[in-house]
Design a protein around this motif. Structure first.
Motif, mmCIF file in Angstrom:
data_model
loop_
_atom_site.group_PDB
_atom_site.id
_atom_site.type_symbol
_atom_site.label_atom_id
_atom_site.label_comp_id
_atom_site.label_asym_id
_atom_site.label_seq_id
_atom_site.Cartn_x
_atom_site.Cartn_y
_atom_site.Cartn_z
ATOM 1 N N LEU A 119 -89.432 13.387 -10.305
ATOM 2 C CA LEU A 119 -89.819 14.501 -11.125
ATOM 3 C C LEU A 119 -90.879 13.523 -11.981
ATOM 4 O O LEU A 119 -92.124 13.808 -12.552
ATOM 5 N N GLY A 120 -90.572 12.875 -12.930
ATOM 6 C CA GLY A 120 -90.607 12.070 -13.849
ATOM 7 C C GLY A 120 -92.144 10.773 -13.245
ATOM 8 O O GLY A 120 -93.632 11.268 -14.544
ATOM 9 N N LEU A 121 -92.107 10.888 -13.093
ATOM 10 C CA LEU A 121 -93.505 9.809 -12.346
ATOM 11 C C LEU A 121 -94.351 10.995 -11.732
ATOM 12 O O LEU A 121 -95.540 10.223 -11.636
ATOM 13 N N LEU A 122 -94.263 11.761 -10.492
ATOM 14 C CA LEU A 122 -94.754 11.947 -10.190
ATOM 15 C C LEU A 122 -95.631 12.889 -10.954
ATOM 16 O O LEU A 122 -96.783 13.269 -11.614
ATOM 17 N N MET A 123 -95.157 13.694 -11.829
ATOM 18 C CA MET A 123 -95.622 14.291 -13.263
ATOM 19 C C MET A 123 -96.665 13.320 -13.962
ATOM 20 O O MET A 123 -97.978 13.108 -14.033
ATOM 21 N N ALA A 124 -95.750 12.061 -14.416
ATOM 22 C CA ALA A 124 -97.079 11.028 -14.782
ATOM 23 C C ALA A 124 -98.197 10.720 -14.326
ATOM 24 O O ALA A 124 -99.189 10.426 -14.391
ATOM 25 N N LEU A 125 -98.292 10.798 -12.558
ATOM 26 C CA LEU A 125 -98.872 10.330 -12.250
ATOM 27 C C LEU A 125 -100.074 10.950 -11.506
ATOM 28 O O LEU A 125 -101.280 11.156 -11.774
ATOM 29 N N ALA A 126 -99.649 12.677 -11.956
ATOM 30 C CA ALA A 126 -101.213 13.898 -11.883
ATOM 31 C C ALA A 126 -101.949 13.545 -12.658
ATOM 32 O O ALA A 126 -102.660 13.278 -12.976
ATOM 33 N N PHE A 127 -101.361 13.836 -13.899
ATOM 34 C CA PHE A 127 -101.793 13.882 -15.421
ATOM 35 C C PHE A 127 -102.560 12.302 -16.022
ATOM 36 O O PHE A 127 -103.453 12.043 -15.922
ATOM 37 N N THR A 128 -102.236 10.895 -14.902
ATOM 38 C CA THR A 128 -103.014 9.867 -15.697
ATOM 39 C C THR A 128 -104.344 10.002 -13.899
ATOM 40 O O THR A 128 -105.504 9.270 -15.375
ATOM 41 N N PHE A 129 -103.766 10.035 -12.887
ATOM 42 C CA PHE A 129 -105.036 10.174 -12.018
ATOM 43 C C PHE A 129 -106.284 11.527 -12.370
ATOM 44 O O PHE A 129 -107.291 11.278 -12.771
ATOM 45 N N PHE A 130 -105.176 12.597 -12.804
ATOM 46 C CA PHE A 130 -106.683 13.628 -13.734
ATOM 47 C C PHE A 130 -107.331 12.825 -14.762
ATOM 48 O O PHE A 130 -107.996 13.379 -14.883
ATOM 49 N N GLY A 131 -106.490 11.841 -16.060
ATOM 50 C CA GLY A 131 -107.288 11.766 -17.019
ATOM 51 C C GLY A 131 -108.889 10.224 -16.966
ATOM 52 O O GLY A 131 -109.066 10.526 -17.132
ATOM 53 N N VAL A 132 -107.625 10.032 -15.770
ATOM 54 C CA VAL A 132 -108.599 8.266 -15.253
ATOM 55 C C VAL A 132 -110.155 9.262 -14.802
ATOM 56 O O VAL A 132 -110.824 9.011 -14.656
ATOM 57 N N GLY A 133 -109.831 10.287 -13.949
ATOM 58 C CA GLY A 133 -110.550 10.770 -13.125
ATOM 59 C C GLY A 133 -111.818 11.633 -14.169
ATOM 60 O O GLY A 133 -113.198 11.619 -14.047
ATOM 61 N N LEU A 134 -111.063 12.135 -14.965
ATOM 62 C CA LEU A 134 -111.922 13.043 -16.189
ATOM 63 C C LEU A 134 -113.116 11.739 -17.124
ATOM 64 O O LEU A 134 -113.739 12.193 -17.040
ATOM 65 N N VAL A 135 -112.389 10.506 -17.103
ATOM 66 C CA VAL A 135 -113.048 9.794 -17.854
ATOM 67 C C VAL A 135 -114.260 9.024 -16.984
ATOM 68 O O VAL A 135 -115.517 8.783 -17.801
ATOM 69 N N LEU A 136 -114.305 9.343 -15.959
ATOM 70 C CA LEU A 136 -114.587 8.407 -14.895
ATOM 71 C C LEU A 136 -116.754 9.494 -14.479
ATOM 72 O O LEU A 136 -117.146 9.380 -14.717
ATOM 73 N N TYR A 137 -115.554 10.889 -14.520
ATOM 74 C CA TYR A 137 -116.858 11.363 -14.206
ATOM 75 C C TYR A 137 -117.787 11.844 -15.574
ATOM 76 O O TYR A 137 -118.661 11.820 -15.491
ATOM 77 N N THR A 138 -116.884 11.642 -17.081
ATOM 78 C CA THR A 138 -117.497 11.567 -18.100
ATOM 79 C C THR A 138 -118.775 10.911 -18.145
ATOM 80 O O THR A 138 -119.944 10.698 -18.410
ATOM 81 N N LYS A 139 -118.420 9.747 -18.056
ATOM 82 C CA LYS A 139 -118.975 8.066 -17.926
ATOM 83 C C LYS A 139 -119.644 8.337 -16.829
ATOM 84 O O LYS A 139 -121.244 7.303 -17.493
ATOM 85 N N LYS A 140 -119.098 8.699 -16.178
ATOM 86 C CA LYS A 140 -120.567 7.256 -14.280
ATOM 87 C C LYS A 140 -121.492 8.828 -14.538
ATOM 88 O O LYS A 140 -122.335 8.920 -13.622
ATOM 89 N N LEU A 141 -121.296 10.268 -14.721
ATOM 90 C CA LEU A 141 -122.146 11.348 -14.020
ATOM 91 C C LEU A 141 -122.755 11.902 -15.381
ATOM 92 O O LEU A 141 -123.613 12.854 -15.149
ATOM 93 N N LEU A 142 -122.048 12.117 -15.831
ATOM 94 C CA LEU A 142 -122.728 13.001 -16.702
ATOM 95 C C LEU A 142 -124.121 12.854 -18.050
ATOM 96 O O LEU A 142 -124.018 11.142 -17.739
ATOM 97 N N PRO A 143 -125.075 13.170 -18.641
ATOM 98 C CA PRO A 143 -125.654 12.114 -19.422
ATOM 99 C C PRO A 143 -125.383 12.519 -20.245
ATOM 100 O O PRO A 143 -124.573 13.099 -21.089
#
Length: 370
Positions: A119-143
């Motif tokens: 449970l702890g691992l899956l929750m941590a991975l879910a938020f980690t992937f979400f956070g990294v994806g959000l950072v990449l989206y902001t840096k690579k796709l937004l003006p």
């Protein structure tokens, strides 16, 4: 710095030389503002807000290889976040679906060992992937835009133009045309939402369904057995002795709430015995059986003084008189120990006639049966 009146309805300094502040409601009616296109409102709001654009770095060209690669990366990360979130829900709430006989056990070497870490691992991975994806989206796709803005109070003009700016930000994000990211965001949002709501199921579900706090594994015909599983028959104990017994069910000797004291009274005790009202026939001959769980704080009571007929709880020194229906006569306990009705079966072994007719354990769990 010169300050200007920025209260709603003011000109915000538009009638003085220099940069404009505040967005005057007197200069633009609500109808005029509603007729302006979003881009014009965005620029107008920036102008009246005294925004100075220092640098603008546009995002990748629509349809370019750079954009496609970034979209795939962000979509993959959001998708993985959603998968981890749904996996959390499956582990948390679905273990009973796929493993109907599985129950969590302390110290077990089975799935119980992995349950909480998963449970702890899956929750941590879910938020980690979400956070990294959000950072990449902001840096690579937004003006990216660097601007300086003076802070001031708002007006109707400010609210309208700020709304246009927010909508412009959504338009610049490219979500409408980047379907992969939109789909992965929806998938991830559903998974994360379920993951966060799943633990609330324990609060919504009635924990007393089936009266688990008012019942034990004792039932009509269930034999009384020792810790090693051997049954007990009359005559096995000496007068004045006590033996701890359990229901003859799987894991019976591990059921803390079912632990019972089988006591053989001495003749003198039997003459003095005054059963509780309605429980006159709960004993069998010179044998009586009482719950081993103290009615004060749930400690195990097993210190028996046959000379005084008292059972002592070692935690807070509550004392119960076995000749008075295990009535508390000293200490903080206020309720008698529940008595188990017993008899013997066709083979001469002790069996229960039913479960306890009242809840075992601390007094605050004492509820009437329905």
């Amino acid at each position: 710095m010169t300050t200007h009146d920025t209260r709603p309805g003011s000109t915000g300094g538009a009638d003085t030389p220099g940069p404009l502040y505040g967005g005057p409601d007197d200069d633009y009616t609500p109808e005029q503002l509603a007729a302006l296109p979003r881009e014009e409102l965005d620029r107008l709001g920036a102008r009246y807000d005294g925004v100075e654009i220092l640098h603008v770095e546009p995002g990748p060209e629509p349809g370019s290889p750079l954009e496609k690669r970034a979209v795939r990366q962000v979509g993959l990360l959001f998708g993985l976040a959603g998968l981890c979130a749904f996996a959390f829900v499956v582990v948390y709430a679905g273990a009973g679906w796929f493993l109907p006989d599985w129950q969590w056990e302390l110290g077990s070497s089975s799935f119980s060992v992995l349950y909480t870490p998963l449970l702890g691992l899956l929750m941590a991975l879910a938020f980690t992937f979400f956070g990294v994806g959000l950072v990449l989206y902001t840096k690579k796709l937004l003006p990216h835009e660097t601007a300086v803005q003076d802070k001031h109070d708002g007006s109707h003009f400010d609210r309208v133009t700020t709304g246009a700016t927010l909508v412009g930000g959504l338009h610049n994000s490219g979500l409408k045309r980047r379907k992969l990211i939109t789909g992965s965001l929806a998938f991830m949002g559903g998974g994360l939402g379920l993951m966060l709501l799943a633990p609330l199921g324990g609060l919504i579900k009635d924990p007393n369904e089936g009266d688990p706090l008012g019942t034990t594994e004792w039932a009509e015909g269930v034999r009384l057995v020792r810790d090693d599983g051997t049954p007990v028959r009359p005559g096995d104990q000496e007068p004045g002795s006590l033996e701890t017994v359990f229901p003859a069910v799987p894991e019976g000797n591990r059921l803390a709430d079912a632990a019972t004291m089988l006591i053989r009274l001495r003749p003198a005790q039997l003459e003095q015995a005054v059963p509780r009202s309605g429980q006159e026939d709960f004993g069998y001959g010179d044998y009586v059986a009482y719950s081993k769980i103290c009615t004060h704080a749930g400690c195990p009571v097993s210190l028996y003084e046959q000379e005084t007929s008292r059972i002592l709880c070692p935690c807070h020194q509550s004392q119960f008189d076995v000749t008075q229906g295990a009535k508390p006569i000293f200490g903080p306990a206020t309720r008698s120990l529940p008595q188990l009705p017993i008899t013997v079966d066709d083979e001469g072994f002790f069996v229960a006639r039913s479960d306890y007719i009242e809840a075992v354990g601390p007094t605050y769990w004492n509820r009437e049966r329905i």
